[in-house]
Motif scaffolding. Sequence first.
Motif, PDB file in Angstrom:
ATOM      1  N   VAL A  44       0.856  -1.188   0.000  1.00  0.00           N
ATOM      2  CA  VAL A  44       0.000   0.000   0.000  1.00  0.00           C
ATOM      3  C   VAL A  44       0.894   1.240   0.000  1.00  0.00           C
ATOM      4  O   VAL A  44       1.719   1.417   0.910  1.00  0.00           O
ATOM      5  CB  VAL A  44      -0.922   0.011   1.231  1.00  0.00           C
ATOM      6  N   LEU A  45       0.750   2.077  -1.018  1.00  0.00           N
ATOM      7  CA  LEU A  45       1.527   3.309  -1.058  1.00  0.00           C
ATOM      8  C   LEU A  45       1.041   4.276   0.016  1.00  0.00           C
ATOM      9  O   LEU A  45      -0.147   4.346   0.328  1.00  0.00           O
ATOM     10  CB  LEU A  45       1.409   3.982  -2.426  1.00  0.00           C
ATOM     11  N   ARG A  46       2.004   5.040   0.567  1.00  0.00           N
ATOM     12  CA  ARG A  46       1.639   6.075   1.527  1.00  0.00           C
ATOM     13  C   ARG A  46       1.010   7.262   0.805  1.00  0.00           C
ATOM     14  O   ARG A  46       1.220   7.453  -0.400  1.00  0.00           O
ATOM     15  CB  ARG A  46       2.866   6.550   2.310  1.00  0.00           C
ATOM     16  N   GLU A  47       0.279   8.102   1.535  1.00  0.00           N
ATOM     17  CA  GLU A  47      -0.381   9.256   0.933  1.00  0.00           C
ATOM     18  C   GLU A  47       0.626  10.220   0.306  1.00  0.00           C
ATOM     19  O   GLU A  47       0.381  10.779  -0.766  1.00  0.00           O
ATOM     20  CB  GLU A  47      -1.226   9.995   1.976  1.00  0.00           C
ATOM     21  N   ASP A  48       1.785  10.418   0.963  1.00  0.00           N
ATOM     22  CA  ASP A  48       2.772  11.341   0.416  1.00  0.00           C
ATOM     23  C   ASP A  48       3.403  10.786  -0.863  1.00  0.00           C
ATOM     24  O   ASP A  48       3.789  11.548  -1.756  1.00  0.00           O
ATOM     25  CB  ASP A  48       3.852  11.666   1.457  1.00  0.00           C
ATOM     26  N   GLU A  49       3.478   9.459  -0.970  1.00  0.00           N
ATOM     27  CA  GLU A  49       4.008   8.863  -2.194  1.00  0.00           C
ATOM     28  C   GLU A  49       3.034   9.058  -3.359  1.00  0.00           C
ATOM     29  O   GLU A  49       3.448   9.355  -4.487  1.00  0.00           O
ATOM     30  CB  GLU A  49       4.276   7.375  -1.974  1.00  0.00           C
ATOM     31  N   VAL A  50       1.755   8.878  -3.070  1.00  0.00           N
ATOM     32  CA  VAL A  50       0.741   9.096  -4.101  1.00  0.00           C
ATOM     33  C   VAL A  50       0.733  10.562  -4.531  1.00  0.00           C
ATOM     34  O   VAL A  50       0.651  10.882  -5.720  1.00  0.00           O
ATOM     35  CB  VAL A  50      -0.650   8.664  -3.592  1.00  0.00           C
ATOM     36  N   ALA A  51       0.847  11.475  -3.554  1.00  0.00           N
ATOM     37  CA  ALA A  51       0.881  12.902  -3.860  1.00  0.00           C
ATOM     38  C   ALA A  51       2.096  13.244  -4.724  1.00  0.00           C
ATOM     39  O   ALA A  51       2.011  14.056  -5.658  1.00  0.00           O
ATOM     40  CB  ALA A  51       0.899  13.717  -2.572  1.00  0.00           C
ATOM     41  N   TYR A  52       3.232  12.620  -4.439  1.00  0.00           N
ATOM     42  CA  TYR A  52       4.459  12.847  -5.214  1.00  0.00           C
ATOM     43  C   TYR A  52       4.249  12.468  -6.678  1.00  0.00           C
ATOM     44  O   TYR A  52       4.641  13.211  -7.589  1.00  0.00           O
ATOM     45  CB  TYR A  52       5.592  12.013  -4.595  1.00  0.00           C
ATOM     46  N   LEU A  53       3.609  11.327  -6.914  1.00  0.00           N
ATOM     47  CA  LEU A  53       3.348  10.899  -8.289  1.00  0.00           C
ATOM     48  C   LEU A  53       2.342  11.820  -8.973  1.00  0.00           C
ATOM     49  O   LEU A  53       2.473  12.143 -10.157  1.00  0.00           O
ATOM     50  CB  LEU A  53       2.833   9.454  -8.290  1.00  0.00           C
ATOM     51  N   PRO A  57       8.204  11.293 -12.073  1.00  0.00           N
ATOM     52  CA  PRO A  57       8.291   9.919 -12.580  1.00  0.00           C
ATOM     53  C   PRO A  57       8.380   8.915 -11.438  1.00  0.00           C
ATOM     54  O   PRO A  57       8.807   9.254 -10.323  1.00  0.00           O
ATOM     55  CB  PRO A  57       9.589   9.928 -13.401  1.00  0.00           C
ATOM     56  N   ILE A  58       7.971   7.698 -11.697  1.00  0.00           N
ATOM     57  CA  ILE A  58       8.126   6.643 -10.703  1.00  0.00           C
ATOM     58  C   ILE A  58       9.622   6.395 -10.518  1.00  0.00           C
ATOM     59  O   ILE A  58      10.325   6.077 -11.477  1.00  0.00           O
ATOM     60  CB  ILE A  58       7.429   5.355 -11.163  1.00  0.00           C
ATOM     61  N   PRO A  59      10.161   6.547  -9.316  1.00  0.00           N
ATOM     62  CA  PRO A  59      11.606   6.383  -9.119  1.00  0.00           C
ATOM     63  C   PRO A  59      12.036   4.942  -9.371  1.00  0.00           C
ATOM     64  O   PRO A  59      11.338   3.990  -9.020  1.00  0.00           O
ATOM     65  CB  PRO A  59      11.804   6.759  -7.647  1.00  0.00           C
TER      66      PRO A  59
END
Length: 323
Positions: free
Chosen positions: A18-27, A32-34
């Motif tokens: 499960v991605l974190r909220e800040d990771e989703v916001a970053y995308l 780009p997906i790192p």
Amino acid sequence: SGRFFEGLIDEVGIWNRVLREDEVAYLAEGNPIPLPDPAKTLKDGLQASWAFEGDFSSSTFGFDGEPVNGAMISDDAKVGNGSVSFTQAEKQYVDVQNQVIENGALAYSSAGWFKVTGGEGRRFLWETSPSNWAVSTEVTPAGNVKAFVKLADGSSHSADSGMVPGIGEWHHFAVTFDGVSGQSAIYYDGEKVDVSFTTPAGVGTADTGGFHIGTYRGGSGRFFEGLIDEVGIWNRVLRADEIVYLAEGNAILTPPTSLNITRVQISEGNIQIEWEGGDSPFQVQSRTSLSEGFWENVGDPINETNYEEAIDAAMKFFQVVQP
């Protein structure tokens, strides 16, 4: 058969967590997906590696090498401060007595640095022993670097890089074996060599028992003359960027940066912890006894270097680890 999309799609990713909220916001900000960091991912699937930093030990228990006929550690190294030196006339090599890949393996990778200083004939960098060449790389009599693989069905396959390393030059060579697809590859100094290395799809490697560095499987000839450094065997196909990372002179295993707790305080009923150093992600763990019980994860791993929670016990101990 239907329900087709009309339009454009870009930067798609699938995760097994499960991605974190800040990771989703970053995308969602258009980033780009790192790509995974090779410094961290190269430990995945690593069966054994030999850095030759002062001795013949392996990064993995049970795979230490034994020098034969006077093979020595040299301070002429490509990575770190040590390599292993071989003299062909003295029939020197390093013997590893345990299997580095499973019998019937459908995937593996091998990689390492070498410097040719002389010798003649077939000169093997490394090969599985005692009877099958499931993992094998040699410098041919013509000076080319060539890889071989013997399979469980008895067939043998090879790929000649066509590259002739100069005397006294360090070069990196890697092989990725993909028995599932039957499409394997060789890399010279980090670049994929445009040569066919095809094997029957679905056929794994032949049985092996050990591993030799500096000679072929039998250990009775085909000795290498020169230096070898930073050799690794993986039970998976390395990514191209991982091989590039190694060919840039980076160590297979990077020593972890030390992590130090810098601040612990209680404020308004909360405990606050801060730290520095280390490599993210970090996992905060706790338990109610300093010496008894198991450390339990507090939430999911985080990239931040601080943590805060409400005090909910008379006594509680915390630690921060790198999963």
